[in-house]
Scaffold this motif. Sequence first.
Motif, short mmCIF file in Angstrom:
data_model
loop_
_atom_site.label_atom_id
_atom_site.label_comp_id
_atom_site.label_asym_id
_atom_site.label_seq_id
_atom_site.Cartn_x
_atom_site.Cartn_y
_atom_site.Cartn_z
N GLY A 204 0.80 -1.22 0.00
CA GLY A 204 0.00 0.00 0.00
C GLY A 204 0.83 1.27 0.00
O GLY A 204 2.05 1.26 -0.27
N ARG A 205 0.16 2.36 0.32
CA ARG A 205 0.78 3.70 0.28
C ARG A 205 2.02 3.79 1.18
O ARG A 205 2.95 4.54 0.90
N MET A 206 2.03 3.07 2.31
CA MET A 206 3.19 3.16 3.21
C MET A 206 4.33 2.25 2.77
O MET A 206 5.34 2.15 3.45
N GLY A 207 4.10 1.49 1.67
CA GLY A 207 5.13 0.55 1.21
C GLY A 207 5.13 -0.71 2.04
O GLY A 207 5.99 -1.58 1.87
N ASP B 252 -6.75 0.90 -4.97
CA ASP B 252 -7.80 1.90 -5.19
C ASP B 252 -8.15 2.59 -3.86
O ASP B 252 -8.34 3.81 -3.82
N PHE B 253 -8.22 1.81 -2.79
CA PHE B 253 -8.53 2.40 -1.49
C PHE B 253 -7.42 3.35 -1.05
O PHE B 253 -7.68 4.47 -0.59
N CYS B 254 -6.18 2.91 -1.22
CA CYS B 254 -5.03 3.75 -0.84
C CYS B 254 -4.98 5.05 -1.65
O CYS B 254 -4.59 6.09 -1.13
N ILE B 255 -5.35 4.97 -2.94
CA ILE B 255 -5.32 6.17 -3.79
C ILE B 255 -6.22 7.25 -3.17
O ILE B 255 -5.86 8.42 -3.10
N LYS C 223 -4.94 8.55 4.67
CA LYS C 223 -5.00 8.83 6.11
C LYS C 223 -3.60 8.75 6.75
O LYS C 223 -3.25 9.57 7.60
N CYS C 224 -2.80 7.76 6.31
CA CYS C 224 -1.46 7.60 6.86
C CYS C 224 -0.62 8.86 6.57
O CYS C 224 0.14 9.32 7.42
N ALA C 225 -0.79 9.39 5.34
CA ALA C 225 -0.03 10.59 4.96
C ALA C 225 -0.46 11.79 5.81
O ALA C 225 0.36 12.61 6.20
N CYS D 40 -4.51 3.31 9.96
CA CYS D 40 -4.97 2.75 8.68
C CYS D 40 -6.32 2.05 8.87
O CYS D 40 -6.46 1.21 9.77
N PRO D 41 -7.31 2.38 8.04
CA PRO D 41 -8.61 1.73 8.19
C PRO D 41 -8.55 0.20 8.08
O PRO D 41 -9.42 -0.48 8.62
N PHE D 42 -7.52 -0.32 7.40
CA PHE D 42 -7.41 -1.79 7.31
C PHE D 42 -6.90 -2.40 8.62
O PHE D 42 -6.89 -3.61 8.77
N SER D 43 -6.43 -1.55 9.55
CA SER D 43 -5.87 -2.08 10.80
C SER D 43 -6.92 -2.38 11.86
O SER D 43 -6.59 -2.86 12.94
S1 SF4 Z 1 -3.99 4.64 5.78
FE1 SF4 Z 1 -5.16 4.62 3.89
S2 SF4 Z 1 -3.71 5.28 2.33
FE2 SF4 Z 1 -2.54 4.69 4.10
S3 SF4 Z 1 -2.02 2.55 3.74
FE3 SF4 Z 1 -3.89 2.56 4.95
S4 SF4 Z 1 -5.53 2.47 3.44
FE4 SF4 Z 1 -3.68 3.05 2.35
#
Ligand code: SF4
Length: 452
Positions: free
Chosen positions: A307-310, A345-348, A352-354, A401-404
Amino acid sequence: MSEYTTIVFILTASALFLFLLWAAVVSVKEKEKRAAWWFFSGAVVLPLMFLLPLFSESSFLDYFLLSLLAMMMIAGLLLMLPIGNNKNWRHPIPVKRIDERDTMFSRNELVSGSEDYLDYYARNPEKEKSDNIFRSKPGLLARGAVQYNPFHFASADASFDTVAEFKKAVDGPVAKEQVEVNAEQVTGYLKSWSKKLGAVDTGITELKEYHLYSVGGRAERRNKPIVKRHQYALAFTVEMAREMMMTAPASTVIMESAQQYLEAGRIAMQLASFIRKLGYEARAHIDGNYEVVCPLVARDAGLGELGRMGLLMTPKLGPRVRIGVVTTNLPLVVDEPLHDYSFIDFCIQCKKCAHVCPSNAISFEDEQEVDGVKRWQINQELCFNYWSVIGTDCGRCVAVCPFSHPDNTLHNLVRAGIKQSAPLRKVALKLDDLIYGRKPKPASKPEWADMH
Ligand code: SF4
Ligand code: SF4
């Protein structure tokens, strides 16, 4: 109002009440105060709205609520349709191997003025100035760091010391007599046993050159080219406890990540030793002694996407995992990679992490071309400089991260929707911001760990 309409309104109010009350109770258990407040408020207000017609003669209200209900059902059905999943998407394959000496942990080991130091910065003069920033800070687990806590830092250090004891035995002698194995059977056994040992998920991939660092960068492996010796890699994940991660960037975070480095190391050591006892070569890849780039191996083994954080984003715990890897010549059956565009697509959209990253190390942009492939890459210098100031490995990005969210029915329902539908991803993201906040505050430390 007809008897039929009354029943529809009572059933709708009851269903809304039960669902929202359940979500509120789950949130209380997760210690998510803000979410619990939203769900409890919803459990009171929304069902009441559908019960209003029982106390009113207004046929306009009946029609309004019936239309609203119809719209809610149509919207719900539309959001469940499999739309925007880009089934042909394939995650990018690196065209260049990573040199471990470029990683921050390797650069952190360089002693000023030493031969390795002079050699590294002669080849990378642009990095010396920025690296001297983290060298001027207290450092990870250091006494003068902002998040210094003697108990938590000592606990983390104890875990790192323990895993360091494993380092000399990551590889070892192979039993002379080889046990004949059925690849399918032994793969199933390894996957089940790794879960029994504490892994959350396990996958197998063929080991590729790009999974391996090109040159070692830590301790005695520094400057030595890494050669592919094995055919397969088994990757597994272990969970980082949510109650600890939500305190990020506090000292309890590095306690947890160190603990899970140790857990992943222990499991990898056991699996590698088991394989060698069967008469096949195997090497455990553990904290401070990796020949492989763990997220790449785990992704290709079907455990998630990057994802976005690598970091590896797993379907049930997002990035809230540590990865262990064993490479081997034991015949194994490989897994299919997920190639799941829904994460990307969700990360795009999410970012939130950024938004929460205290060092601005995470990009707000879409994926960029890095070393020949389109992907996200964090600014590792900014991230590590921040770690060196606070003394922990931060983890704010992982925590928010919403996936967490926890692996439970409530969040898995949302995860299933996110995987299925692009419009639902947009709605889920808005709801996540509303219910949990765009920049959630760090949680308090667990009571048992709140030592000063
Ligand atoms: S916080 Fe959002 S953008 Fe960052 S890794 Fe998680 S889902 Fe992707
Ligand atoms: S660990 Fe902290 S500093 Fe590093 S990228 Fe994540 S949020 Fe930013």
